[in-house]
Design a protein around this motif. Structure first.
Motif, PDB file in Angstrom:
ATOM      1  N   TYR A  22       0.839  -1.200   0.000  1.00  0.00           N
ATOM      2  CA  TYR A  22       0.000   0.000   0.000  1.00  0.00           C
ATOM      3  C   TYR A  22       0.876   1.253   0.000  1.00  0.00           C
ATOM      4  O   TYR A  22       0.597   2.209  -0.722  1.00  0.00           O
ATOM      5  CB  TYR A  22      -0.918   0.022   1.219  1.00  0.00           C
ATOM      6  CG  TYR A  22      -2.189  -0.789   1.116  1.00  0.00           C
ATOM      7  CD1 TYR A  22      -2.266  -1.963   0.383  1.00  0.00           C
ATOM      8  CD2 TYR A  22      -3.327  -0.384   1.786  1.00  0.00           C
ATOM      9  CE1 TYR A  22      -3.422  -2.697   0.315  1.00  0.00           C
ATOM     10  CE2 TYR A  22      -4.505  -1.116   1.733  1.00  0.00           C
ATOM     11  CZ  TYR A  22      -4.542  -2.276   0.991  1.00  0.00           C
ATOM     12  OH  TYR A  22      -5.705  -2.999   0.928  1.00  0.00           O
ATOM     13  N   ASN A  23       1.916   1.253   0.834  1.00  0.00           N
ATOM     14  CA  ASN A  23       2.834   2.400   0.860  1.00  0.00           C
ATOM     15  C   ASN A  23       3.401   2.657  -0.535  1.00  0.00           C
ATOM     16  O   ASN A  23       3.431   3.792  -1.003  1.00  0.00           O
ATOM     17  CB  ASN A  23       3.975   2.170   1.859  1.00  0.00           C
ATOM     18  CG  ASN A  23       3.720   2.810   3.209  1.00  0.00           C
ATOM     19  OD1 ASN A  23       3.124   3.875   3.308  1.00  0.00           O
ATOM     20  ND2 ASN A  23       4.181   2.149   4.259  1.00  0.00           N
ATOM     21  N   GLN A  24       3.830   1.586  -1.201  1.00  0.00           N
ATOM     22  CA  GLN A  24       4.406   1.720  -2.549  1.00  0.00           C
ATOM     23  C   GLN A  24       3.362   2.218  -3.541  1.00  0.00           C
ATOM     24  O   GLN A  24       3.599   3.180  -4.270  1.00  0.00           O
ATOM     25  CB  GLN A  24       4.960   0.372  -3.031  1.00  0.00           C
ATOM     26  CG  GLN A  24       6.172  -0.111  -2.301  1.00  0.00           C
ATOM     27  CD  GLN A  24       6.532  -1.540  -2.682  1.00  0.00           C
ATOM     28  OE1 GLN A  24       5.995  -2.112  -3.611  1.00  0.00           O
ATOM     29  NE2 GLN A  24       7.451  -2.131  -1.924  1.00  0.00           N
ATOM     30  N   LYS A  25       2.227   1.560  -3.581  1.00  0.00           N
ATOM     31  CA  LYS A  25       1.203   1.876  -4.579  1.00  0.00           C
ATOM     32  C   LYS A  25       0.594   3.266  -4.393  1.00  0.00           C
ATOM     33  O   LYS A  25       0.233   3.910  -5.365  1.00  0.00           O
ATOM     34  CB  LYS A  25       0.105   0.814  -4.569  1.00  0.00           C
ATOM     35  CG  LYS A  25       0.570  -0.523  -5.096  1.00  0.00           C
ATOM     36  CD  LYS A  25      -0.588  -1.468  -5.239  1.00  0.00           C
ATOM     37  CE  LYS A  25      -0.172  -2.706  -5.982  1.00  0.00           C
ATOM     38  NZ  LYS A  25       0.340  -2.472  -7.315  1.00  0.00           N
ATOM     39  N   LEU A  26       0.505   3.700  -3.150  1.00  0.00           N
ATOM     40  CA  LEU A  26      -0.119   4.992  -2.871  1.00  0.00           C
ATOM     41  C   LEU A  26       0.907   6.117  -2.720  1.00  0.00           C
ATOM     42  O   LEU A  26       0.541   7.261  -2.459  1.00  0.00           O
ATOM     43  CB  LEU A  26      -0.989   4.894  -1.609  1.00  0.00           C
ATOM     44  CG  LEU A  26      -2.166   3.917  -1.702  1.00  0.00           C
ATOM     45  CD1 LEU A  26      -2.824   3.721  -0.346  1.00  0.00           C
ATOM     46  CD2 LEU A  26      -3.180   4.396  -2.739  1.00  0.00           C
ATOM     47  N   GLY A  27       2.189   5.766  -2.894  1.00  0.00           N
ATOM     48  CA  GLY A  27       3.238   6.774  -2.776  1.00  0.00           C
ATOM     49  C   GLY A  27       3.314   7.384  -1.383  1.00  0.00           C
ATOM     50  O   GLY A  27       3.571   8.576  -1.230  1.00  0.00           O
ATOM     51  N   LYS A  28       3.102   6.566  -0.385  1.00  0.00           N
ATOM     52  CA  LYS A  28       3.095   7.039   1.012  1.00  0.00           C
ATOM     53  C   LYS A  28       4.300   6.462   1.752  1.00  0.00           C
ATOM     54  O   LYS A  28       5.007   5.591   1.253  1.00  0.00           O
ATOM     55  CB  LYS A  28       1.814   6.596   1.725  1.00  0.00           C
ATOM     56  CG  LYS A  28       0.532   7.036   1.061  1.00  0.00           C
ATOM     57  CD  LYS A  28       0.058   8.331   1.614  1.00  0.00           C
ATOM     58  CE  LYS A  28      -1.300   8.680   1.006  1.00  0.00           C
ATOM     59  NZ  LYS A  28      -1.888   9.822   1.623  1.00  0.00           N
ATOM     60  N   ASN A  29       4.473   6.942   2.968  1.00  0.00           N
ATOM     61  CA  ASN A  29       5.523   6.430   3.835  1.00  0.00           C
ATOM     62  C   ASN A  29       4.962   6.302   5.254  1.00  0.00           C
ATOM     63  O   ASN A  29       5.510   6.857   6.202  1.00  0.00           O
ATOM     64  CB  ASN A  29       6.745   7.349   3.809  1.00  0.00           C
ATOM     65  CG  ASN A  29       7.948   6.704   4.481  1.00  0.00           C
ATOM     66  OD1 ASN A  29       8.008   5.487   4.615  1.00  0.00           O
ATOM     67  ND2 ASN A  29       8.875   7.528   4.930  1.00  0.00           N
ATOM     68  N   VAL A  30       3.847   5.580   5.378  1.00  0.00           N
ATOM     69  CA  VAL A  30       3.217   5.379   6.678  1.00  0.00           C
ATOM     70  C   VAL A  30       4.090   4.397   7.458  1.00  0.00           C
ATOM     71  O   VAL A  30       4.475   3.349   6.945  1.00  0.00           O
ATOM     72  CB  VAL A  30       1.772   4.849   6.532  1.00  0.00           C
ATOM     73  CG1 VAL A  30       1.125   4.663   7.893  1.00  0.00           C
ATOM     74  CG2 VAL A  30       0.938   5.782   5.656  1.00  0.00           C
ATOM     75  N   SER A  31       4.400   4.740   8.694  1.00  0.00           N
ATOM     76  CA  SER A  31       5.368   3.966   9.486  1.00  0.00           C
ATOM     77  C   SER A  31       4.852   2.577   9.867  1.00  0.00           C
ATOM     78  O   SER A  31       3.648   2.357  10.004  1.00  0.00           O
ATOM     79  CB  SER A  31       5.740   4.731  10.754  1.00  0.00           C
ATOM     80  OG  SER A  31       4.654   4.708  11.669  1.00  0.00           O
ATOM     81  N   PHE A  32       5.813   1.692  10.087  1.00  0.00           N
ATOM     82  CA  PHE A  32       5.481   0.344  10.526  1.00  0.00           C
ATOM     83  C   PHE A  32       4.902   0.383  11.942  1.00  0.00           C
ATOM     84  O   PHE A  32       4.083  -0.457  12.302  1.00  0.00           O
ATOM     85  CB  PHE A  32       6.712  -0.570  10.455  1.00  0.00           C
ATOM     86  CG  PHE A  32       6.380  -2.020  10.638  1.00  0.00           C
ATOM     87  CD1 PHE A  32       5.600  -2.699   9.714  1.00  0.00           C
ATOM     88  CD2 PHE A  32       6.842  -2.715  11.743  1.00  0.00           C
ATOM     89  CE1 PHE A  32       5.276  -4.037   9.887  1.00  0.00           C
ATOM     90  CE2 PHE A  32       6.528  -4.050  11.929  1.00  0.00           C
ATOM     91  CZ  PHE A  32       5.750  -4.710  11.000  1.00  0.00           C
ATOM     92  N   GLU A  33       5.299   1.350  12.748  1.00  0.00           N
ATOM     93  CA  GLU A  33       4.739   1.510  14.088  1.00  0.00           C
ATOM     94  C   GLU A  33       3.236   1.779  14.007  1.00  0.00           C
ATOM     95  O   GLU A  33       2.467   1.298  14.840  1.00  0.00           O
ATOM     96  CB  GLU A  33       5.444   2.637  14.851  1.00  0.00           C
ATOM     97  CG  GLU A  33       6.866   2.319  15.248  1.00  0.00           C
ATOM     98  CD  GLU A  33       7.875   2.413  14.099  1.00  0.00           C
ATOM     99  OE1 GLU A  33       7.622   3.130  13.106  1.00  0.00           O
ATOM    100  OE2 GLU A  33       8.920   1.749  14.193  1.00  0.00           O
ATOM    101  N   THR A  34       2.831   2.557  13.004  1.00  0.00           N
ATOM    102  CA  THR A  34       1.404   2.814  12.789  1.00  0.00           C
ATOM    103  C   THR A  34       0.690   1.508  12.473  1.00  0.00           C
ATOM    104  O   THR A  34      -0.389   1.230  13.008  1.00  0.00           O
ATOM    105  CB  THR A  34       1.206   3.832  11.649  1.00  0.00           C
ATOM    106  OG1 THR A  34       1.861   5.053  12.008  1.00  0.00           O
ATOM    107  CG2 THR A  34      -0.266   4.094  11.380  1.00  0.00           C
ATOM    108  N   PHE A  35       1.297   0.687  11.628  1.00  0.00           N
ATOM    109  CA  PHE A  35       0.729  -0.626  11.300  1.00  0.00           C
ATOM    110  C   PHE A  35       0.576  -1.471  12.557  1.00  0.00           C
ATOM    111  O   PHE A  35      -0.462  -2.073  12.801  1.00  0.00           O
ATOM    112  CB  PHE A  35       1.617  -1.353  10.275  1.00  0.00           C
ATOM    113  CG  PHE A  35       1.287  -2.805  10.139  1.00  0.00           C
ATOM    114  CD1 PHE A  35       0.162  -3.204   9.447  1.00  0.00           C
ATOM    115  CD2 PHE A  35       2.087  -3.776  10.722  1.00  0.00           C
ATOM    116  CE1 PHE A  35      -0.175  -4.550   9.332  1.00  0.00           C
ATOM    117  CE2 PHE A  35       1.770  -5.119  10.611  1.00  0.00           C
ATOM    118  CZ  PHE A  35       0.641  -5.507   9.912  1.00  0.00           C
TER     119      PHE A  35
END
Length: 187
Positions: A22-35
């Motif tokens: 999702y990070n790759q496809k959406l061009g995001k950098n949401v942290s693994f801590e958030t996951f």
């Protein structure tokens, strides 16, 4: 002994893999801590997607999520290989959609998971999953979904909950990592 295992988020780290995609496809950098802090199975909220958009995203990337380089949890593969080498029966019981069953089985075999003909069950709803577990009279069953495990309280099958952020509210024997699985069997 007869062991049963769910696949997604029990043996393989599917949600974390999907989160990375999702990070790759959406061009995001949401942290693994958030996951790791997510309190539900669905992973779309940190990306700003509604439930409807999240469902569409999941369904449109399902094959890529399922069949690319999704890693097994550390020591899961080795644990199952050791169980098989010791002569135990291993059953896989997954509610992945029916259209992915043959491909899932082939993918699992390619990863090195020991699969015996007639011991791979796929393409059912959770209620059907419970019926299969009961019918097989498994000694131990491991899954990440509380809804499946809580319905097995009245059978002799010992259940273990694969620890996930979304199942912290459940009080069942918990598997934190696969290296400890053999030790848990000795208890």
């Amino acid at each position: 002994m007869k062991f049963g295992f769910d696949i997604d988020d029990t043996l393989i780290d599917l949600r974390a893999h999907a989160f990375s995609l999702y990070n790759q496809k959406l061009g995001k950098n949401v942290s693994f801590e958030t996951f790791q802090a997510l309190q539900r199975v669905e992973i779309h909220e940190p990306f700003g997607l509604t439930d409807e958009e999240g469902s569409a995203m999941w369904n449109s990337t399902l094959e890529e999520i399922y069949f690319t380089n999704c890693p097994p949890f550390k020591d899961a593969l080795e644990t199952l290989q050791a169980l098989a080498e010791s002569g135990h029966e291993i059953y896989y019981i997954t509610s992945r959609p029916k259209q992915y069953c043959a491909q899932t089985k082939a993918w699992m075999e390619a990863q090195g998971f020991p699969i015996t003909e007639g011991r791979f069950f796929c393409g059912m709803q959770d209620t059907e999953k419970v019926a299969i577990i009961k019918e097989l009279a498994l000694d131990i069953y491991v899954d990440d979904k509380p809804a499946v495990l809580e319905t097995l309280k009245d059978v002799r099958t010992k259940v273990m909950l694969k620890n996930q952020s979304y199942n912290q509210h459940v009080n069942l024997p918990r598997l934190y990592d696969w290296q400890e699985f053999q030790g848990m069997l000795q208890k």
